[in-house]
Design a protein around this motif. Structure first.
Motif, PDB file in Angstrom:
ATOM      1  N   ALA A  61       0.828  -1.203   0.000  1.00 15.37           N
ATOM      2  CA  ALA A  61       0.000   0.000   0.000  1.00 15.37           C
ATOM      3  C   ALA A  61       0.866   1.258   0.000  1.00 15.37           C
ATOM      4  CB  ALA A  61      -0.924   0.005   1.217  1.00 15.37           C
ATOM      5  N   ALA A  62       1.985   1.215   0.726  1.00 13.06           N
ATOM      6  CA  ALA A  62       2.874   2.382   0.761  1.00 13.06           C
ATOM      7  C   ALA A  62       3.464   2.614  -0.629  1.00 13.06           C
ATOM      8  CB  ALA A  62       3.987   2.171   1.786  1.00 13.06           C
ATOM      9  N   ASP A  63       3.847   1.529  -1.296  1.00 12.91           N
ATOM     10  CA  ASP A  63       4.352   1.676  -2.666  1.00 12.91           C
ATOM     11  C   ASP A  63       3.246   2.153  -3.600  1.00 12.91           C
ATOM     12  OD1 ASP A  63       6.799   0.902  -1.790  1.00 12.91           O
ATOM     13  OD2 ASP A  63       6.837  -1.064  -2.762  1.00 12.91           O
ATOM     14  N   HIS A  64       2.063   1.585  -3.449  1.00  7.51           N
ATOM     15  CA  HIS A  64       0.935   2.029  -4.283  1.00  7.51           C
ATOM     16  C   HIS A  64       0.692   3.521  -4.119  1.00  7.51           C
ATOM     17  CE1 HIS A  64      -1.225  -2.133  -4.811  1.00  7.51           C
ATOM     18  NE2 HIS A  64      -0.151  -2.008  -5.551  1.00  7.51           N
ATOM     19  N   ASN A  65       0.782   3.973  -2.887  1.00  4.98           N
ATOM     20  CA  ASN A  65       0.525   5.395  -2.676  1.00  4.98           C
ATOM     21  C   ASN A  65       1.580   6.263  -3.369  1.00  4.98           C
ATOM     22  OD1 ASN A  65       0.871   7.947  -0.440  1.00  4.98           O
ATOM     23  ND2 ASN A  65      -1.125   7.566  -1.332  1.00  4.98           N
ATOM     24  N   GLN A  66       2.816   5.803  -3.360  1.00  2.00           N
ATOM     25  CA  GLN A  66       3.860   6.546  -4.079  1.00  2.00           C
ATOM     26  C   GLN A  66       3.581   6.533  -5.580  1.00  2.00           C
ATOM     27  OE1 GLN A  66       6.182   8.362  -2.793  1.00  2.00           O
ATOM     28  NE2 GLN A  66       6.110   7.722  -0.675  1.00  2.00           N
ATOM     29  N   ILE A  67       3.194   5.372  -6.089  1.00  2.00           N
ATOM     30  CA  ILE A  67       2.874   5.290  -7.522  1.00  2.00           C
ATOM     31  C   ILE A  67       1.697   6.214  -7.830  1.00  2.00           C
ATOM     32  CG2 ILE A  67       2.030   3.773  -9.362  1.00  2.00           C
ATOM     33  CD1 ILE A  67       3.384   1.412  -7.941  1.00  2.00           C
ATOM     34  N   MET A  68       0.754   6.245  -6.916  1.00  2.00           N
ATOM     35  CA  MET A  68      -0.426   7.078  -7.123  1.00  2.00           C
ATOM     36  C   MET A  68      -0.047   8.559  -7.180  1.00  2.00           C
ATOM     37  SD  MET A  68      -3.821   7.180  -4.768  1.00  2.00           S
ATOM     38  CE  MET A  68      -4.591   5.676  -5.241  1.00  2.00           C
ATOM     39  N   MET A  69       0.799   8.996  -6.258  1.00  2.00           N
ATOM     40  CA  MET A  69       1.187  10.410  -6.258  1.00  2.00           C
ATOM     41  C   MET A  69       1.951  10.760  -7.535  1.00  2.00           C
ATOM     42  SD  MET A  69       2.024  11.469  -2.329  1.00  2.00           S
ATOM     43  CE  MET A  69       3.281  10.287  -1.928  1.00  2.00           C
ATOM     44  N   GLN A  70       2.849   9.876  -7.930  1.00  2.00           N
ATOM     45  CA  GLN A  70       3.611  10.115  -9.168  1.00  2.00           C
ATOM     46  C   GLN A  70       2.683  10.180 -10.373  1.00  2.00           C
ATOM     47  OE1 GLN A  70       6.448   6.884  -9.516  1.00  2.00           O
ATOM     48  NE2 GLN A  70       8.064   8.039  -8.486  1.00  2.00           N
ATOM     49  N   THR A  71       1.722   9.266 -10.397  1.00  2.00           N
ATOM     50  CA  THR A  71       0.825   9.202 -11.548  1.00  2.00           C
ATOM     51  C   THR A  71      -0.082  10.430 -11.602  1.00  2.00           C
ATOM     52  OG1 THR A  71       0.884   6.802 -11.371  1.00  2.00           O
ATOM     53  CG2 THR A  71      -0.864   7.730 -12.723  1.00  2.00           C
ATOM     54  N   LEU A  72      -0.578  10.855 -10.440  1.00  2.00           N
ATOM     55  CA  LEU A  72      -1.413  12.056 -10.405  1.00  2.00           C
ATOM     56  C   LEU A  72      -0.647  13.237 -11.002  1.00  2.00           C
ATOM     57  CD1 LEU A  72      -2.993  11.751  -6.829  1.00  2.00           C
ATOM     58  CD2 LEU A  72      -4.261  11.762  -8.984  1.00  2.00           C
ATOM     59  N   LYS A  73       0.623  13.337 -10.674  1.00  2.31           N
ATOM     60  CA  LYS A  73       1.426  14.462 -11.166  1.00  2.31           C
ATOM     61  C   LYS A  73       1.729  14.308 -12.653  1.00  2.31           C
ATOM     62  CE  LYS A  73       3.538  16.563  -7.231  1.00  2.31           C
ATOM     63  NZ  LYS A  73       3.281  17.940  -7.538  1.00  2.31           N
ATOM     64  N   ARG A  74       2.103  13.101 -13.035  1.00  2.00           N
ATOM     65  CA  ARG A  74       2.517  12.911 -14.423  1.00  2.00           C
ATOM     66  C   ARG A  74       1.351  13.126 -15.391  1.00  2.00           C
ATOM     67  NH1 ARG A  74       3.945   8.000 -14.203  1.00  2.00           N
ATOM     68  NH2 ARG A  74       2.251   7.054 -15.358  1.00  2.00           N
ATOM     69  N   VAL A  75       0.218  12.520 -15.075  1.00  4.63           N
ATOM     70  CA  VAL A  75      -0.921  12.656 -15.982  1.00  4.63           C
ATOM     71  C   VAL A  75      -1.369  14.119 -16.038  1.00  4.63           C
ATOM     72  CG1 VAL A  75      -3.311  11.956 -16.396  1.00  4.63           C
ATOM     73  CG2 VAL A  75      -1.630  10.264 -15.669  1.00  4.63           C
ATOM     74  N   ALA A  76      -1.303  14.805 -14.909  1.00  2.00           N
ATOM     75  CA  ALA A  76      -1.680  16.221 -14.911  1.00  2.00           C
ATOM     76  C   ALA A  76      -0.815  16.982 -15.909  1.00  2.00           C
ATOM     77  CB  ALA A  76      -1.540  16.808 -13.507  1.00  2.00           C
ATOM     78  N   SER A  77       0.479  16.762 -15.865  1.00  3.28           N
ATOM     79  CA  SER A  77       1.334  17.555 -16.750  1.00  3.28           C
ATOM     80  C   SER A  77       1.104  17.175 -18.212  1.00  3.28           C
ATOM     81  CB  SER A  77       2.807  17.428 -16.354  1.00  3.28           C
ATOM     82  OG  SER A  77       3.247  16.132 -16.612  1.00  3.28           O
ATOM     83  N   GLN A  78       0.670  15.947 -18.454  1.00  2.00           N
ATOM     84  CA  GLN A  78       0.351  15.568 -19.842  1.00  2.00           C
ATOM     85  C   GLN A  78      -0.928  16.240 -20.335  1.00  2.00           C
ATOM     86  OE1 GLN A  78       0.111  11.360 -19.201  1.00  2.00           O
ATOM     87  NE2 GLN A  78       2.278  10.973 -19.625  1.00  2.00           N
TER      88      GLN A  78
END
Ligand code: ADP
Ligand code: MG
Length: 707
Positions: free
Chosen positions: A294-311
């Motif tokens: 879950a801790a790793d998932h949350n990191q992936i989630m934060m990264q993905t939220l940021k990356r998709v936003a910039s796209q």
């Protein structure tokens, strides 16, 4: 990039396709190796280095089929972010100029990033640069697709040459083992012989803001610090409550759809999404998983939220308080203990008053939280959260536990009579409309103001900051609960009469620690006073909380369960002071920069225009009273701002000169923060007086409502 989902494929088709999960393992690994690896993943056997080459070859084959060109050890140093260094799979060209794809067992299990470039809080001198990342096979490897192509990410732990933890994952894994061991002791006491594992489960609800990228780029404060340092409130805020759970705007809906798709591919079970309380604020929650995953998932989630936003021409703000006066963002850490024979140890069942195992565990949790309230508070301390805790709709900085009417009542029965004879029921909610169904109510209402709330079969720790890893708070919860369970087992295992000892101990813990239970309005001023009367700590600022890490009781506990050594705790405290100082320094310098180079010149320009107008009006004998009044008011705010800049500059410089991190942190808190506020005040007032056309950056209204 191909969008499989748009080609009419269902979630089931794409879910986990980029994860080296059990299905992929079965497919790519020889049977015997698969079973060996499973034993390690399930914690039954240490990793056999002999199988590493075979596993690496299988992962490589799988990843290359997914289009991966590079691999990285993916780890979580104490910077607050994840770190990675990409290596391509290619080998040095052969004589004929061709290359091979290589990824050995050694590449899989060990990496060697330059540890001196990551915070260690004095655990190492710079010249002692060695640090190792080591493969954590309990969290599956995954392929991440982004502008750089596709990258095989291998979750790893990060330790120094001498074995000290330099990351978030190592203590988390240690604390999971600690609580598992103690919880198994409890289960054995109650006659359970089947469970072999107890897993702390975590569901991390993530809040975030989305704003337009073009507007973001016009604000140096957002770029450098992640939050606005100036900004007057717009005419409309969140007072209409029209955003919370409101219909999601199309641009945002498109964003969420893409985020979900990316997360599902990487095996993150994104589940619920909705608008949050503040305008432009949203929430995303996954289905819970083992704490480490879950801790790793949350990191992936934060990264993905940021990356998709910039796209998509957006920016995702994960700061705890991007806009003063508007709700901040947190992360709710939902925690429970589940066994491999299918029990949730925090499920009270239908008759909690008869569930002795549950009542003992509950009493232990009360003891744990009461004894270590300061540590729990500290685990949520970060610079951004200082602007959030205690403000608006956020948990106060005081730790208390909400249990709800049903459990409160059971505990009261126990305390009053020594016996609990009944549990209140939820009853039925009558809608009063024939065509609407009546629904069975929960036994307990919710309390949104409690920082540590029991929610049916789990506790929800609501203080964590939106940017933070969920690891530190999970480490604390796991370890303090392990300690309380261990203490209880030490007594109960020796008892001649188990039933009597259990009964007495449960009541004793509840009686001794009931002061931590609070079901009222946690946001009220009365609670602050009441908590003080009860002797509960109220650590308002991050720097008030940091010392909790290194108290004698903290060191004793963490060493007892081998989660942290004393030097690791000191290093973490040091890193936190350092991060506070760095953040405050950047904020102060950014404010000065914006004020001096952008805002003050713009206002001076405007006063020039105004005085020109006044002069021409005077020349033709038209009354310029209003204009003159405005000019005077602006002039006096301008001089207030100018004076405030000078003071801020001087205290920021003075802070830089203080060598000791803790002393410096207190100086930032006591002198630099107030100087920043003193600069913000006149400038926010100027924003309300000066023509919008000349204000050099987008306003709160522009950022929050025009997206
Ligand atoms: P809420 O209680 O906030 O209304 P949910 O019940 O859907 O919402 O849970 C919120 C989060 O808690 C989700 O991430 C969910 O997966 C997680 N969760 C649910 N049950 C558990 C559990 N037993 N242990 C840990 N997390 C859980
Ligand atoms: Mg919740």
């Amino acid at each position: 990039m191909e969008n499989r989902w748009e080609n009419n494929q269902s979630i089931m088709d794409i879910f986990g396709t980029n994860v080296f999960n059990d299905k992929a393992m079965r497919q790519y690994l020889p049977k015997s190796i698969y079973y060996e690896l499973r034993k390690t993943i399930e914690g039954r056997k240490e990793l056999d280095p002999a199988i590493a080459d075979v596993v690496a070859a299988a992962i490589k084959k799988w990843a290359i089929e997914k289009g991966a060109t590079h691999y990285t050890h993916w780890f979580q140093p104490l910077t607050g972010f994840t770190a990675e260094k990409h290596d391509s799979f290619i080998t040095p060209p052969k004589e004929d100029g061709s290359v091979l794809m290589e990824f050995s067992g050694k590449d899989l299990i060990k990496g060697e990033p330059d540890a001196s470039s990551f915070p260690s809080g004095g655990l190492r001198a710079t010249f002692e640069a060695r640090g190792y990342t080591t493969w954590d096979c309990t969290s599956p490897a995954f392929v991440r697709e982004d502008a750089a192509g596709a990258i095989l990410c291998i979750p790893t732990a990060f330790c120094s040459f001498t074995g000290e933890a330099l990351d978030q994952k190592t203590p988390l894994l240690r604390s999971m083992e600690a609580v598992q061991e103690q919880a198994l002791r409890v289960l054995r006491l109650f006659g359970n012989t089947t469970a072999t594992k107890v897993i702390p489960s975590i569901g991390a609800e993530q809040e975030y803001f989305l704003i337009d990228r073009q507007k973001y780029l016009q604000r140096k404060d957002l770029i450098y610090t992640g939050r606005t340092l100036f900004g007057a409130m717009p005419p409309k805020g969140q007072e209409l409550d029209d955003h919370y759970f409101g219909t999601i705007r199309q641009r945002i809906a498109g964003y969420m759809r893409r985020v979900n798709e990316e997360l599902w591919k990487m095996g993150v079970p994104a589940k619920t999404q909705h608008n949050e309380v503040a305008p432009a604020q949203h929430e995303l929650a996954p289905i819970y998983a083992e704490a480490n995953v879950a801790a790793d998932h949350n990191q992936i989630m934060m990264q993905t939220l940021k990356r998709v936003a910039s796209q998509q021409g957006l920016v995702c703000l994960l700061h705890e308080k991007p806009f003063a006066g508007v709700n901040g963002s947190g992360k709710h850490n939902n925690w429970s203990l589940t066994t491999d024979d299918g029990q949730n140890l925090l499920d009270p069942g239908r008759r909690p008053h008869e569930n002795r195992q549950f009542l003992l565990i509950l009493a232990c949790i009360l003891k744990a939280v009461d004894t270590h309230a300061d540590l729990l508070r500290e685990s949520a301390a970060n610079v951004g959260n200082d602007h959030r805790l205690g403000a608006h709709e956020a948990p106060p900085a005081i730790i208390s536990v909400f249990l709800g009417e049903q459990l409160d009542d059971v505990l009261q029965q126990l305390l009053r009579t020594g016996n609990a004879t009944h549990s209140s029921r939820g009853g039925t909610l009558h809608t009063g409309v024939k065509t609407l169904p009546d629904v069975i109510k929960d036994a307990t209402d919710r309390n949104r103001t409690s920082p540590f709330a029991f929610t049916s079969n789990k506790f929800e720790f609501r203080m964590v900051g939106s940017r933070d890893s969920i690891s530190p708070s999970t480490v604390v919860i796991n370890t303090i609960v392990a300690e309380a369970l261990a203490d209880a087992c030490d007594i109960l295992e020796k008892a001649d009469n188990f039933d009597a000892a259990l009964h007495d101990l449960t009541i004793q813990y509840i009686a001794e620690h009931q002061k931590i239970i609070f079901g009222g309005n946690g946001y009220s001023e009365e609670w602050v006073n009441e908590a003080e009367r009860r002797g509960l700590p109220n650590l308002r600022s991050m720097i008030d909380a940091i010392p909790a890490l290194v108290t004698e009781k903290s060191v004793r506990m963490f060493e007892r369960f081998r989660v942290f050594s004393e030097s690791e705790l000191h290093s973490r405290a040091e890193i936190k002071y350092e991060s506070y100082n760095k953040a405050l320094n950047i904020e102060a310098l950014t404010m000065i920069d914006m004020a001096v180079k952008q805002i003050i010149p713009a206002v001076i320009g405007y006063t020039g225009t105004l005085s020109g107008i006044i002069q021409s009006m005077n020349a033709i004998h038209v009354d310029a009273g209003v204009q003159s009044d405005l000019l005077t008011e602006i002039g006096s705010l301008l001089s207030e701002a100018n004076g405030a800049v000078r003071i801020l500059r001087s205290v920021a410089e003075e802070a830089q000169g203080i060598a000791d991190n803790k002393t410096r942190a207190h100086f930032y808190h006591d002198y630099v923060l107030p100087a920043m506020e003193a600069l913000r005040r006149p400038i926010d007032r100027l924003e309300m007086l000066v023509d919008k056309e000349v204000w050099p950056m987008p306003s709160y209204g522009d950022l929050l409502f025009e997206i």
